[in-house]
Write a protein that holds these residues in place. Structure first.
Motif, PDB file in Angstrom:
ATOM      1  N   UNK A  12       0.833  -1.199   0.000  1.00 25.60           N
ATOM      2  CA  UNK A  12       0.000   0.000   0.000  1.00 25.60           C
ATOM      3  C   UNK A  12       0.868   1.250   0.000  1.00 25.60           C
ATOM      4  N   UNK A  13       1.900   1.257   0.864  1.00 27.66           N
ATOM      5  CA  UNK A  13       2.780   2.418   0.932  1.00 27.66           C
ATOM      6  C   UNK A  13       3.562   2.604  -0.354  1.00 27.66           C
ATOM      7  N   UNK A  14       4.017   1.508  -0.945  1.00 26.11           N
ATOM      8  CA  UNK A  14       4.756   1.590  -2.200  1.00 26.11           C
ATOM      9  C   UNK A  14       3.879   2.150  -3.307  1.00 26.11           C
ATOM     10  N   UNK A  15       2.618   1.668  -3.364  1.00 27.95           N
ATOM     11  CA  UNK A  15       1.686   2.171  -4.371  1.00 27.95           C
ATOM     12  C   UNK A  15       1.457   3.669  -4.194  1.00 27.95           C
ATOM     13  N   UNK A  16       1.352   4.101  -2.936  1.00 24.42           N
ATOM     14  CA  UNK A  16       1.160   5.524  -2.651  1.00 24.42           C
ATOM     15  C   UNK A  16       2.346   6.338  -3.148  1.00 24.42           C
ATOM     16  N   UNK A  17       3.562   5.814  -2.918  1.00 25.97           N
ATOM     17  CA  UNK A  17       4.771   6.519  -3.334  1.00 25.97           C
ATOM     18  C   UNK A  17       4.831   6.636  -4.850  1.00 25.97           C
ATOM     19  N   UNK A  40      -3.774   6.904  -3.605  1.00 25.47           N
ATOM     20  CA  UNK A  40      -4.312   5.545  -3.601  1.00 25.47           C
ATOM     21  C   UNK A  40      -5.841   5.543  -3.659  1.00 25.47           C
ATOM     22  N   UNK A  41      -6.482   6.351  -2.831  1.00 24.49           N
ATOM     23  CA  UNK A  41      -7.943   6.356  -2.794  1.00 24.49           C
ATOM     24  C   UNK A  41      -8.556   7.162  -3.943  1.00 24.49           C
ATOM     25  N   UNK A  46     -16.191   9.377  -4.340  1.00 31.03           N
ATOM     26  CA  UNK A  46     -16.642   7.989  -4.494  1.00 31.03           C
ATOM     27  C   UNK A  46     -17.019   7.374  -3.155  1.00 31.03           C
ATOM     28  N   UNK A  47     -16.373   7.831  -2.084  1.00 33.84           N
ATOM     29  CA  UNK A  47     -16.683   7.301  -0.753  1.00 33.84           C
ATOM     30  C   UNK A  47     -17.848   8.040  -0.103  1.00 33.84           C
ATOM     31  N   UNK A  48     -18.039   9.296  -0.481  1.00 35.83           N
ATOM     32  CA  UNK A  48     -19.053  10.127   0.162  1.00 35.83           C
ATOM     33  C   UNK A  48     -20.439   9.956  -0.449  1.00 35.83           C
ATOM     34  N   UNK A  73     -10.446   7.347  -9.578  1.00 37.44           N
ATOM     35  CA  UNK A  73     -10.926   6.197  -8.817  1.00 37.44           C
ATOM     36  C   UNK A  73      -9.693   5.389  -8.445  1.00 37.44           C
ATOM     37  N   UNK A  74      -9.296   5.444  -7.183  1.00 38.53           N
ATOM     38  CA  UNK A  74      -8.006   4.881  -6.846  1.00 38.53           C
ATOM     39  C   UNK A  74      -6.949   5.697  -7.572  1.00 38.53           C
ATOM     40  N   UNK A  75      -6.050   5.038  -8.260  1.00 36.32           N
ATOM     41  CA  UNK A  75      -5.042   5.740  -9.052  1.00 36.32           C
ATOM     42  C   UNK A  75      -5.483   5.909 -10.498  1.00 36.32           C
TER      43      UNK A  75
END
Length: 525
Positions: A12-17, A40-41, A46-48, A73-75
């Protein structure tokens, strides 16, 4: 267990970076505007929000950021177009450049490799599938071969509406959905199945569609993580598809056997198979059995069973909810506007009852003499398009649009409903006015395909316009005319018809399902 979670967090952290450092770097300054994103998100919209609230939120963002809106949507980058002129540039003037479909992680993760008309990228295979559908189903000469099925389904529909009037069981929309699905099953497999078989297929098809449209969205967010967290969903989807395949294959095999017997009869080796009143002379499956595609080794091959099942499933999905939803909206407007219903009924009487005699059914050839009927259907599609967005497009290469860059592979969509409600284009757009499509109206001569200009696009526009446009409009005209000829549709006392409330399901349906009091009309014979 701890090691597994550490790996997930690290992923998850790598994807964020990667997202922060590299995503869209070379285009960032020229991308369309949009709200801030969370790594990432993506966008929290989309969440609200969900359903119609999400569509309304997107409309609000357009009012703030302009006709080209960037969201994530995500990335995954997506661009939503709300201007009809920009839509024409993208879909028609630059049609080939915007004719691909975006790749979705969930398809490859689930092994959904079978191509269809709607999911294939622009190219040889897509042209083959689309050309086959247009020639073997949508062409007027082929559509006439399905007339017995339309008549049989109309009889079932009117019977069910009679029964519903007596006992009040089920909604009108459910009755419409069953009728449309029954008709499409017959057109697809060449057989009028009994109600139990039709409902079993419909239930399996709907369960699969509902699951894929709700449970698989999670894989858009960091697939390396979500596939581990939601692995069970990756097993459920193939099991559902297998159940549907087991329902389809006996019907496909029966049509294959019929074809072989007919070929033997032509050679004098055996008589042709006997026909009965439930078997149609032509079907979509017949055309798929004859279709040949590139085998990859320099030769052609026939379709596999999985490929035929995927195309049949697409056929049934494509015309059931869209047509039944549009039919409900149109009948609701006719209930809400009795003067329009009376005018339509007067036209029906003039066309098929001018001599004082008429049959109990309106046939396809009668529809061509009913301009007001066509205007009613067009206004229904303008005012209440079943889908407020189209199936997403993707540019094959980076492209310019409205002064911005839309990168290759971006998910691009178009606000169909908003374009058809543009006050700069339409007079009193919120009102249901079929007369606008008659001579002298603001919609006279409107091009529903959008080839000249886009003013409404309920079927999309450009190269990827819905190939079933002609089938859908025929079905709407045929059933609207016959339902108005058979019944007078009135409001139920104390149940006002709400033509403004909307709810997002597979299509945009009435928030308060249509209730109507049906009075059978007298037929002069």
């Amino acid at each position: 267990m701890q090691l597994t979670w550490l790996l997930l967090v690290a992923s998850l952290l790598l994807s964020s970076l990667v997202f922060l450092l590299f995503d869209g770097k070379k285009h960032r300054s020229r991308l369309p505007p949009g709200p801030a994103t969370v790594p990432v998100l993506g966008n929290l919209v989309w969440a609200m929000y969900s359903g119609m609230d999400l569509l309304h939120a997107i409309r609000g963002l357009h009012s703030r950021y302009g006709p080209l809106l960037k969201l994530r949507t995500g990335s995954r980058l997506q661009v939503i177009v709300a201007d009809r002129r920009l839509a024409h540039v993208a879909l028609v003037e630059s049609g080939a450049a915007m004719a691909d479909r975006p790749e979705f992680a969930s398809r490859s993760l689930l092994g959904l490799s079978s191509a269809t008309i709607s999911n294939s990228n622009y190219g040889t295979l897509w042209r083959l599938f689309r050309r086959n559908f247009v020639a073997e189903v949508a062409h007027p000469s082929r559509l006439r071969l399905f007339a017995p099925a339309r008549a049989a389904v109309l009889a079932k529909l009117t019977d069910k509406l009679h029964l519903r009037q007596e006992d009040g069981a089920g909604t009108i929309l459910e009755t419409f959905q069953y009728a449309m699905f029954c008709l499409l099953v017959a057109m697809c497999f060449g057989e009028m199945l009994d109600e139990r078989a039709v409902r079993d297929i419909a239930a399996a098809q709907r369960k699969l569609l509902l699951y894929s449209s709700t449970k698989l969205k999670v894989f858009a967010f960091v697939p390396a993580v979500t596939t581990r967290l939601f692995g069970g969903r990756m097993k459920t989807m193939p099991a559902m598809r297998l159940r549907l395949k087991n329902m389809f294959m006996p019907l496909i095999d029966a049509r294959r056997e019929r074809k072989n017997l007919l070929l033997q009869g032509d050679d004098g080796a055996a008589p042709p198979p006997p026909e009965n009143n439930t078997t149609l002379p032509h079907s979509y499956v017949d055309s798929l059995l004859d279709l040949k595609i590139d085998g990859g080794d320099g030769g052609d091959r026939t379709l596999t069973n999985d490929e035929m099942v995927a195309l049949c499933s697409e056929f049934l999905n494509g015309g059931t909810d869209t047509t039944s939803t549009a039919l409900q909206w149109i009948m609701a407007e006719l209930v809400k506007n009795p003067s329009i219903q009376d005018k339509l009924h007067d036209e029906i009487e003039v066309v098929i009852g001018g001599s004082g005699k008429r049959s109990s059914q309106i046939f396809e050839e009668d529809l061509q003499k009913m301009p007001y009927l066509k205007a009613v259907v067009l206004e229904g599609l303008r005012r209440h398009p079943p889908g407020h967005l189209v199936l997403p497009h993707a540019p094959a290469e980076d492209m310019e649009l409205g002064g911005y860059v839309v990168p290759k592979g971006t998910l691009v969509n178009f606000t169909v409903a908003d374009m058809a409600m543009d006050e700069k284009t339409w007079e009193r757009p919120k009102e249901f006015l079929p007369e606008r499509f008659l001579p002298g109206g603001d919609g006279e001569g409107v091009d529903i395909t959008g080839s000249r200009e886009i003013r409404m696009m309920p079927f999309g526009a450009g190269r990827r316009i819905c190939p079933g446009l002609g089938v859908a409009t025929l079905h709407l005209e045929y059933f609207v005319a016959n339902l108005v000829a058979a019944f007078e549709w009135r409001e139920v006392e104390g149940e006002e018809v709400d033509v403004d409330g909307e709810k997002l399901e597979f299509t945009v349906v009435m928030q308060k399902p249509l209730q109507a009091h049906l009075l059978q009309r007298e037929i002069v014979v």
